[in-house]
Design a protein around this motif. Structure first.
Motif, PDB file in Angstrom:
ATOM      1  N   GLY A  77       0.881  -1.679  -0.347  1.00 53.84           N
ATOM      2  CA  GLY A  77      -0.250   0.503  -0.006  1.00 53.84           C
ATOM      3  C   GLY A  77       0.880   1.128   0.055  1.00 53.84           C
ATOM      4  O   GLY A  77       0.141   2.797  -0.394  1.00 53.84           O
ATOM      5  N   ASN A 113      -4.619  -4.017   5.467  1.00 52.68           N
ATOM      6  CA  ASN A 113      -3.909  -4.850   4.100  1.00 52.68           C
ATOM      7  C   ASN A 113      -4.075  -3.595   3.525  1.00 52.68           C
ATOM      8  O   ASN A 113      -4.950  -4.284   3.031  1.00 52.68           O
ATOM      9  N   ASN A 114      -3.284  -3.408   2.367  1.00 51.66           N
ATOM     10  CA  ASN A 114      -3.234  -3.561   0.875  1.00 51.66           C
ATOM     11  C   ASN A 114      -4.035  -4.693   0.196  1.00 51.66           C
ATOM     12  O   ASN A 114      -3.333  -5.591   0.119  1.00 51.66           O
ATOM     13  N   SER A 129      -0.724  -6.621  -1.381  1.00 51.45           N
ATOM     14  CA  SER A 129      -0.626  -7.514   0.138  1.00 51.45           C
ATOM     15  C   SER A 129      -1.468  -9.118   0.030  1.00 51.45           C
ATOM     16  O   SER A 129      -0.640  -9.982   0.524  1.00 51.45           O
TER      17      SER A 129
END
Ligand SMILES: Cc1cc2nc3c(=O)[nH]c(=O)nc-3n(C[C@H](O)[C@H](O)[C@H](O)COP(=O)(O)O)c2cc1C
Ligand code: SF4
Ligand code: FES
Ligand code: FES
Lengths: 159, 519
Positions: free
Chosen positions: B155, B308-309, B312
């Motif tokens: 991210g 989390n992105n 990821s």
């Protein structure tokens, strides 16, 4: 506590939306999205209804509504045209595109044409940076904008 | 065998006319009385070839054509494209197109290949193996594998994913959450959008693994409102996953419960910042929270939360399938695995390029991107979104690696690269960085909220050549104040694009008054 009387029409439609979404964890944004979808904007009269249903202050609801760029306090035009003004589109001439479009429509950003046909808004990235410059017309995506596509857009919003 | 035609439903492809192409193909099929199955796949990410139509042939495998215009459709049929026949738009096997062939597709292995909403396709192409392994493992072992893979947050901040998960696993609570950050606000980035539209199950699988690994039972995907197509695909995919027992009280028949919901943002860039996103999910103004407490300790509704992105989380299934060592083997230094680089802006071959860390910026821009779309010289590239630095050609030997970029006063961020040709005015770009910060500031800190507005004014005076030296000193000073006096990276990193533009392109900051005389 005195509250502005909510127009019964808005209040009842708002209440129906709240009823449907109230059970969600953190329901305020989904409710506001629902209201904007229903009315095309978030009417002032909806705020006290939400505040009461979620047991928060009206100021709090107002604070949330005004924080987010998406929520409108007034109805938009029949069409909403969002023109990307972020860096990838800048690198492909979005400034010139914006100037041309403003001239063609006779309005600036955050304005609605007098005939109510279209509202023009800047947007900062549509994830179409590999097809820049880009725009979104009523949820439809348009890439690699050029004069020809601008003319098509203008024709469409005026039709 | 009924011919199968793949026409991307990805937003980027749609923006280039894929829907009109689909309509034209449907009409042509009807007119000719041919029966065929149309699959709306995601995009493989070679946007200079979109709309790229593929046909699954009996003898040649998949054959691609692109960029296809509606006016090409008739002749495509005449040339026998349903059996892979030659046409001026013929590209051959998609896997052999150089832009795609040279990539290392781990996270994006299926994107553009399969029907995004077919679990059967997903499984036929290696999906669910990671989750199957995970349900048979102890949570601590899953966390260990993710840690050992070297995966760092995609991210922007590059924080080790396994360590974040470990903190949540070790924090006891009656309820924990997995939050997927799909706010993808950075200009020049579209990897999250592509994976959500092209392979949504990989994200669902990654989130389910995160849930099992940390003891979280509920997930939220917070998608920006500018991505209506991604929202629609993710919502459908979640429903399908629930129906198939991938989500629910018994994930894949195991005793683990995990379910998720898709939520939509409301047009605030700052809501990509993790704590602001959490407040937004809770139904508040998206203002940044002071840390500590960390979201891993007190996150969504005060409960331990992994945030989390998209990328990821979507990279976890392959790690749990092939193992930590397999993933870690790619990359350089402390940047392990692959990174989906998004090459955008004024570039000849724009698109998503997944590769191991370590390629130089020059290779990415010149060799893969092919230089500018306008054919003019490349002047600058902004790496890492609106808070990322502008790099001049002189720094093109910088390898794509978190530490190497930091050493050059830049950042990788979400791995978006925006290319500018020599007509770019870097003073204007610096001004935009300040303006963007002032539009999107959450308003909590003065240096960000007020400083950015001052920055715009100062740069405007500079553009008018009013006491240039004084303005340059002022903007430098302002940047320092913002850098050290801001709570989050919006105010804190806006100095990167501003100062890099100033330092690397000083000539653009000394406008000569001659321009006026020439008018
Ligand atoms: C202003 C601002 C905007 C951000 N926008 C995003 C975003 O759109 N998507 C994202 O994943 N992270 C974004 N981040 C980073 C997040 O705060 C956070 O680091 C990230 O979600 C953690 O996930 P990761 O470890 O998987 O990268 C942003 C940060 C800041 C300061
Ligand atoms: S730096 Fe800006 S966006 Fe970040 S917390 Fe402070 S005011 Fe908000
Ligand atoms: S910068 Fe315009 S679509 Fe991304
Ligand atoms: S594309 Fe359908 S199974 Fe491979």
């Amino acid at each position: 506590m005195t509250m502005q009387p909510a127009s019964t029409e808005i209040a009842s439609r708002t209440a129906a939306i709240i009823q449907e979404l109230k059970g969600l964890e953190g329901p305020l944004l989904p409710i506001l999205h629902g209201i904007q979808e229903e009315f095309g904007h978030v009417p002032q009269d909806a705020l006290p209804v939400i505040a009461e249903a979620l047991n928060i202050s009206r100021a709090e609801v107002h604070g949330v509504v005004t924080f987010y760029h998406d929520y409108r306090s007034h109805p938009a035009g029949r069409h909403v045209l969002k023109l990307c003004q972020a860096e990838a589109c800048q690198s492909m001439g979005s400034d010139a595109i914006a100037a041309k479009l403003k001239q063609l429509l006779g309005i600036g950003f955050h304005e609605t044409a007098r005939d109510g046909s279209v509202t023009l808004e800047p947007v900062y990235c549509l994830g179409l940076c590999a097809c820049a410059p880009s725009a979104m017309l009523d949820g439809e995506v348009i890439g690699r904008l050029n004069d020809e596509k601008l003319d098509e857009i203008v024709a469409e919003v005026r039709s | 065998m009924i011919p199968r035609i793949y026409i991307p439903g990805d937003s980027g492809a749609l923006a280039l006319g894929a829907e009109k192409v689909a309509k034209a193909i449907e009409k042509e099929l009807a007119d000719r009385g041919i029966e065929a199955k149309i699959v709306r796949n995601g995009s493989r990410g070679a946007y200079f070839l979109e709309p790229m139509v593929e046909v699954a042939t009996a003898d040649k495998g998949r054959v691609a054509y692109g960029p296809v215009k509606p006016s090409d459709v008739k002749s495509l049929f005449d040339c026998g494209f349903l059996t892979g026949g030659y046409h001026k738009r013929w590209l051959g096997a998609p896997d052999k197109i150089p832009f795609l062939a040279k990539q290392t597709r781990l996270t994006f292995a299926r994107c553009g290949v399969i029907n995004p909403l077919s679990l059967d396709h997903y499984k036929a192409h290696g999906g669910l193996k990671g989750l199957q392994n995970a349900v048979a493992m102890a949570p601590a072992d899953i966390v260990k594998q993710v840690t050992e893979s070297g995966l760092r947050g995609r991210g922007g901040a590059g924080f080790p994913t396994g360590i974040k998960w470990k903190t949540v696993l070790e924090t006891t609570a009656d309820r924990k959450y997995i939050v997927c950050n799909a706010d993808e606000g950075d200009s020049g980035t579209f990897a999250d959008r592509m994976i959500m539209e092209g392979d949504p199950f990989v994200l669902i699988e990654g989130m389910a693994i995160a849930g099992i690994a940390t003891g979280a039972t509920k997930g939220f995907i917070y998608i920006r409102s500018e991505y209506p197509h991604a929202v629609a695909v993710m919502r459908k995919a979640v429903e399908i996953a629930r129906g198939a027992g991938l989500l629910g009280l018994n994930v894949l028949g195991s005793p683990n419960a995990f379910d998720m919901e898709v939520r939509v943002g409301a047009g605030a860039y700052v809501c990509g910042e993790e704590t602001s996103l959490l407040d937004s999910l809770e139904g508040k103004r998206g203002q940044v929270r002071a840390k500590p407490p960390l979201p891993a300790h007190k996150g969504l509704f005060g409960k331990p939360t992994v945030i989390n992105n998209v990328i990821s989380l979507a990279s976890v299934p392959i790690i749990m399938d092939k193992g930590a060592a397999f993933y870690k083997d790619f990359g350089m230094g402390r940047s392990r695995g692959t990174i989906p680089i998004q090459i955008a802006g004024n570039v000849k071959y724009p698109g998503l390029y997944e590769a191991a860390f370590g390629m130089t910026l020059g290779e990415i821009v010149d060799d893969i991107g092919g230089g500018t779309a306008t054919g003019r010289p490349v002047k600058a590239v902004q790496v890492g979104g609106p808070l990322g630095a502008y790099f001049p050609r002189a720094l093109f030997d910088t390898p794509f690696d978190y530490e190497a970029f930091a050493a050059k006063d830049g950042l990788i961020g979400h791995a978006g690269i925006v290319v500018f040709d020599d007509t770019a005015d870097m003073l204007k770009q610096a001004r935009f960085a300040m303006e963007f910060c002032s539009i999107e500031s959450c308003g909590k800190c003065t240096p960000c909220r007020i400083g950015s507005t001052r920055g715009v004014e100062v740069l405007d005076r500079l553009a008018q050549s009013i006491e240039p030296e004084k303005q340059i000193a002022l903007v430098t000073d302002l940047c320092n104040t913002m850098k050290f006096g801001s709570l989050c990276a919006l105010g804190g990193f806006t100095p990167y694009p501003v100062m890099s533009a100033l330092n690397h392109f000083p000539e653009d900051f000394r406008p000569t008054p001659v321009a006026e005389a020439a008018e």
